[in-house]
Design a protein around this motif. Structure first.
Motif, short mmCIF file in Angstrom:
data_model
loop_
_atom_site.label_atom_id
_atom_site.label_comp_id
_atom_site.label_asym_id
_atom_site.label_seq_id
_atom_site.Cartn_x
_atom_site.Cartn_y
_atom_site.Cartn_z
N SER A 1 43.20 53.90 -80.82
CA SER A 1 42.67 53.62 -82.15
C SER A 1 41.83 52.34 -82.10
O SER A 1 42.27 51.32 -81.57
CB SER A 1 43.83 53.45 -83.15
OG SER A 1 43.34 53.04 -84.42
N ALA B 1 34.79 59.66 -79.50
CA ALA B 1 35.62 59.13 -80.59
C ALA B 1 35.26 59.81 -81.91
O ALA B 1 34.10 60.14 -82.16
CB ALA B 1 35.44 57.62 -80.70
N PRO C 1 49.90 63.61 -73.94
CA PRO C 1 48.86 63.11 -74.83
C PRO C 1 49.19 61.74 -75.44
O PRO C 1 50.35 61.38 -75.61
CB PRO C 1 48.79 64.19 -75.91
CG PRO C 1 50.17 64.77 -75.95
CD PRO C 1 50.66 64.73 -74.52
N ARG D 1 44.88 61.85 -72.56
CA ARG D 1 46.10 62.33 -71.94
C ARG D 1 46.24 61.68 -70.56
O ARG D 1 45.25 61.35 -69.91
CB ARG D 1 46.11 63.86 -71.81
CG ARG D 1 45.06 64.42 -70.88
CD ARG D 1 45.04 65.94 -70.91
NE ARG D 1 44.16 66.50 -69.88
CZ ARG D 1 43.90 67.80 -69.72
NH1 ARG D 1 44.47 68.68 -70.55
NH2 ARG D 1 43.10 68.22 -68.77
N ASN E 1 41.21 60.94 -78.45
CA ASN E 1 42.32 61.73 -77.94
C ASN E 1 42.30 61.66 -76.41
O ASN E 1 41.26 61.95 -75.79
CB ASN E 1 42.20 63.19 -78.39
CG ASN E 1 42.58 63.37 -79.84
OD1 ASN E 1 43.45 62.67 -80.35
ND2 ASN E 1 41.92 64.29 -80.52
N GLU F 1 48.27 54.36 -78.79
CA GLU F 1 49.33 54.89 -79.63
C GLU F 1 49.87 56.20 -79.06
O GLU F 1 49.11 57.03 -78.56
CB GLU F 1 48.81 55.13 -81.05
CG GLU F 1 48.26 53.87 -81.72
CD GLU F 1 47.57 54.14 -83.05
OE1 GLU F 1 47.39 55.34 -83.37
OE2 GLU F 1 47.21 53.18 -83.74
N VAL G 1 38.97 57.03 -83.34
CA VAL G 1 40.14 57.51 -82.61
C VAL G 1 39.69 58.34 -81.41
O VAL G 1 38.79 59.19 -81.52
CB VAL G 1 41.06 58.36 -83.51
CG1 VAL G 1 42.21 58.95 -82.69
CG2 VAL G 1 41.61 57.53 -84.66
N LYS H 1 46.82 58.51 -78.01
CA LYS H 1 45.58 58.22 -78.73
C LYS H 1 45.20 56.75 -78.54
O LYS H 1 46.06 55.90 -78.28
CB LYS H 1 45.73 58.49 -80.23
CG LYS H 1 45.95 59.95 -80.59
CD LYS H 1 46.08 60.12 -82.10
CE LYS H 1 46.37 61.59 -82.48
NZ LYS H 1 45.24 62.47 -82.13
#
Length: 432
Positions: free
Chosen positions: A207, A275, A203, A287, A285, A189, A283, A205
């Motif tokens: 999921s 996560a 960045p 990049r 994060n 995402e 989730v 994400k």
């Protein structure tokens, strides 16, 4: 090594069982017994029952009282304690539990596991030229075990016994189903539709959602960046062309992860550590950083995440199409901590995606007729990493997870592990 060759090779071994296996043939070529399976199309871990039936037919002139109805159920990382099975004799019979035992399906640690059982615990009586139907249902329940990682194989046999080693012996008929596993959804995402090749991090994400609050116990995963045929390498991008980092939520540090063939199977994304969120809504994060030298083929570039599937039905894998925008003045090599370059209008046209983002398919291309199931990627020397003593482009904030500089000669075996291990579900069960 072109990726289509690897995918084609995987495709040749990735189907563990046909949807309906042909009935076994008796000596002389005349069919004596047959099995037919219906239903058992899908299952959702932590949810309800997957129901179906198996019909046994005796095409001989004699009463049969020597054969047993045996089942073998397995998948990669499917714990024996995760499966519950029941049967009913005939359409009006009451459901009864099936006593299951762990089954070695030949995968070893982290490979194929499952259960086996004599459904009724006794020989099945079959009248001459008559058939008998048993209802079957099973479900996958929550345990501390990891998995499943691929769809579940459900095979039935009409056989005299299990051998001493736990395999099916002296079978006279068989049938099988691939049971689709639902309830695990993974998406990338926030990835820019066109990523500036400016040497700066952008960045996004990942999921990971599951149904029924089911915990798949996913501890590691992999990214794979495929720039397209003729551009991309099985090693991933050159050392300074592209980078993907994942953030540790505890201290905010970023960790570089593998992007090439080693990354597909190396599991350098520490899902358990990096996560956040509950078991059914994790989730990550992340990049992505592209240097000026990053190139892609607009027909087939993808960023994948999960367990690289080859051509098999892997549950935990998603891809997102890539596009990039050149930026004048950007550094040749990636350095997420470098100052932002002065952007100037570029004379090079921007590359835009040719299709909507995909969340299900692996990096793909039309299979090559020259592909071989034994094809092995060529070992190509990777571009050298920045020296630890070079401070100009050293990522001081990154914790290196050990990205490998070259593809091992045996990577083909790893890429085909899903399909090759899948064959054990039938072949190991069939050996008596």
């Amino acid at each position: 090594m072109r990726i289509r060759h690897v995918l084609m090779a995987a495709a040749l071994v990735a189907s563990p069982i046909a949807l309906t296996a042909p009935a076994a043939q008796a000596a002389g070529g005349d069919r004596a017994f047959s099995l037919r399976m219906d239903g058992l199309a899908s299952v959702e871990p932590g949810g309800g029952w997957s129901e179906g039936s198996v019909t046994v037919r005796n095409d001989t002139d004699k009463l049969s009282v020597d054969e047993h109805l045996l089942i073998v159920i397995g998948s990669q990382w499917l714990g024996p304690d995760q499966v519950v099975v029941e049967y009913a004799d005939g359409a009006s019979g009451a459901w009864q539990p099936v006593k299951l035992t762990a089954q070695d399906l030949g995968g070893g640690t982290g490979g194929y596991e499952g259960v086996a059982a004599d459904v009724t615990g006794a020989a099945v009586e079959l009248q001459p030229h008559a058939e008998r139907t048993f209802k079957l249902r099973f479900k996958v329940v929550q345990t501390k075990h990891r998995g499943p990682a691929v769809d579940i194989g459900f095979e039935t046999f009409l056989a005299s016994r299990f051998s001493q080693g736990g395999q099916v012996a002296e079978r006279v008929a068989e049938a099988a189903r691939i049971v689709k596993v639902n309830g695990l959804t993974t998406t990338i995402e926030g990835l820019p539709k066109s990523i500036p090749a400016d040497g700066r991090p952008h960045p996004f994400k990942v999921s990971i959602k599951t149904a029924n609050n089911f915990d798949w116990h996913i501890t590691t995963a992999s990214f794979f960046l495929w720039a397209g045929q003729g551009v991309g390498s099985m090693e991933g991008p050159a050392a300074c062309d592209a980078e993907v980092d994942v953030q540790d939520p505890k201290d905010g540090s970023w960790h570089r992860v593998d992007l090439g063939a080693v990354g597909m199977t190396g599991g350098t994304v520490d899902v358990a550590k990096w996560a956040t969120g509950p078991v059914d809504n994790k989730v990550l994060n992340a990049r992505i950083t592209l240097g000026k030298n990053f190139k892609l083929d607009p027909s087939d570039p993808k960023l994948g995440f999960g367990y690289f599937p080859g051509a098999g039905p892997v549950l935990f894998w998603t891809t997102e199409r890539l596009a990039t925008t050149p930026v004048d003045g950007a550094p040749d090599c990636v350095n997420p901590n470098a100052p932002v370059p002065s952007a100037r209008p570029s004379t090079t046209p921007s590359i835009t995606p040719s299709a909507a983002p995909s969340t299900a398919a692996a990096p793909s291309a039309a299979p090559s007729k020259a592909a071989s199931p034994t094809a092995t990627p060529t070992v190509v020397k990777a571009a050298a990493k920045p020296s630890p003593t070079t401070t100009a482009d050293r990522r001081t904030e990154l914790a290196d997870t050990g990205s490998s500089p070259a593809v091992p000669a045996g990577i083909a075996a790893a890429l085909l592990a899903v399909g090759a291990a899948a064959l054990a579900l039938v072949r190991r069960a069939r050996r008596g």
